[in-house]
Design a protein around this motif. Structure first.
Motif, PDB file in Angstrom:
ATOM      1  N   ARG A  58       0.850  -1.178   0.000  1.00  0.00           N
ATOM      2  CA  ARG A  58       0.000   0.000   0.000  1.00  0.00           C
ATOM      3  C   ARG A  58       0.897   1.243   0.000  1.00  0.00           C
ATOM      4  O   ARG A  58       2.063   1.173   0.361  1.00  0.00           O
ATOM      5  CB  ARG A  58      -0.881  -0.011   1.239  1.00  0.00           C
ATOM      6  CG  ARG A  58      -1.866  -1.155   1.237  1.00  0.00           C
ATOM      7  CD  ARG A  58      -2.563  -1.286   2.589  1.00  0.00           C
ATOM      8  NE  ARG A  58      -3.529  -2.360   2.559  1.00  0.00           N
ATOM      9  CZ  ARG A  58      -3.239  -3.644   2.795  1.00  0.00           C
ATOM     10  NH1 ARG A  58      -2.010  -4.003   3.093  1.00  0.00           N
ATOM     11  NH2 ARG A  58      -4.177  -4.559   2.740  1.00  0.00           N
ATOM     12  N   ALA A  59       0.342   2.374  -0.369  1.00  0.00           N
ATOM     13  CA  ALA A  59       1.125   3.612  -0.435  1.00  0.00           C
ATOM     14  C   ALA A  59       1.730   3.947   0.926  1.00  0.00           C
ATOM     15  O   ALA A  59       2.906   4.290   1.024  1.00  0.00           O
ATOM     16  CB  ALA A  59       0.264   4.758  -0.933  1.00  0.00           C
ATOM     17  N   SER A  60       0.948   3.816   1.990  1.00  0.00           N
ATOM     18  CA  SER A  60       1.452   4.139   3.325  1.00  0.00           C
ATOM     19  C   SER A  60       2.560   3.184   3.750  1.00  0.00           C
ATOM     20  O   SER A  60       3.485   3.567   4.470  1.00  0.00           O
ATOM     21  CB  SER A  60       0.316   4.107   4.350  1.00  0.00           C
ATOM     22  OG  SER A  60      -0.279   2.827   4.392  1.00  0.00           O
ATOM     23  N   GLU A  61       2.496   1.930   3.307  1.00  0.00           N
ATOM     24  CA  GLU A  61       3.546   0.965   3.614  1.00  0.00           C
ATOM     25  C   GLU A  61       4.817   1.289   2.847  1.00  0.00           C
ATOM     26  O   GLU A  61       5.921   1.182   3.374  1.00  0.00           O
ATOM     27  CB  GLU A  61       3.080  -0.451   3.285  1.00  0.00           C
ATOM     28  CG  GLU A  61       1.929  -0.929   4.146  1.00  0.00           C
ATOM     29  CD  GLU A  61       1.342  -2.239   3.685  1.00  0.00           C
ATOM     30  OE1 GLU A  61       0.683  -2.894   4.515  1.00  0.00           O
ATOM     31  OE2 GLU A  61       1.514  -2.618   2.511  1.00  0.00           O
ATOM     32  N   THR A  62       4.663   1.699   1.610  1.00  0.00           N
ATOM     33  CA  THR A  62       5.808   2.032   0.768  1.00  0.00           C
ATOM     34  C   THR A  62       6.558   3.232   1.321  1.00  0.00           C
ATOM     35  O   THR A  62       7.787   3.237   1.360  1.00  0.00           O
ATOM     36  CB  THR A  62       5.345   2.326  -0.673  1.00  0.00           C
ATOM     37  OG1 THR A  62       4.633   1.190  -1.164  1.00  0.00           O
ATOM     38  CG2 THR A  62       6.508   2.614  -1.586  1.00  0.00           C
ATOM     39  N   VAL A  63       5.838   4.228   1.776  1.00  0.00           N
ATOM     40  CA  VAL A  63       6.464   5.436   2.317  1.00  0.00           C
ATOM     41  C   VAL A  63       7.300   5.109   3.555  1.00  0.00           C
ATOM     42  O   VAL A  63       8.354   5.697   3.766  1.00  0.00           O
ATOM     43  CB  VAL A  63       5.382   6.494   2.659  1.00  0.00           C
ATOM     44  CG1 VAL A  63       5.960   7.651   3.433  1.00  0.00           C
ATOM     45  CG2 VAL A  63       4.717   6.974   1.395  1.00  0.00           C
ATOM     46  N   GLY A  64       6.851   4.138   4.350  1.00  0.00           N
ATOM     47  CA  GLY A  64       7.545   3.805   5.582  1.00  0.00           C
ATOM     48  C   GLY A  64       8.683   2.816   5.439  1.00  0.00           C
ATOM     49  O   GLY A  64       9.336   2.477   6.435  1.00  0.00           O
ATOM     50  N   LEU A  65       8.956   2.345   4.231  1.00  0.00           N
ATOM     51  CA  LEU A  65      10.016   1.351   4.040  1.00  0.00           C
ATOM     52  C   LEU A  65      11.401   1.928   4.281  1.00  0.00           C
ATOM     53  O   LEU A  65      11.665   3.091   3.975  1.00  0.00           O
ATOM     54  CB  LEU A  65       9.979   0.789   2.618  1.00  0.00           C
ATOM     55  CG  LEU A  65       8.952  -0.281   2.328  1.00  0.00           C
ATOM     56  CD1 LEU A  65       9.063  -0.716   0.872  1.00  0.00           C
ATOM     57  CD2 LEU A  65       9.103  -1.478   3.234  1.00  0.00           C
TER      58      LEU A  65
END
Length: 52
Positions: A10-17
């Motif tokens: 998800r977009a929010s998961e990608t940002v936090g990687l």
């Protein structure tokens, strides 16, 4: 973006990687605090790993 899309992130998961979330030996990405605040592990496809 290709890796995130192929792994179903998800977009929010990608940002936090972070770089440390990618385990190239096991071929997985560790997602911390994903949907519902839960941690999960997603498969990293070999062709994507080779491209990076």
């Amino acid at each position: 973006m290709t890796t995130a899309n192929a792994a179903g992130l998800r977009a929010s998961e990608t940002v936090g990687l972070k770089v440390g979330d990618i385990d190239s030996e096991l071929g997985v990405i560790r997602v911390e605090h994903g949907k519902g605040g839960k941690d999960r592990t997603v498969m990293l496809l070999a062709p994507l790993l080779a491209a990076g």
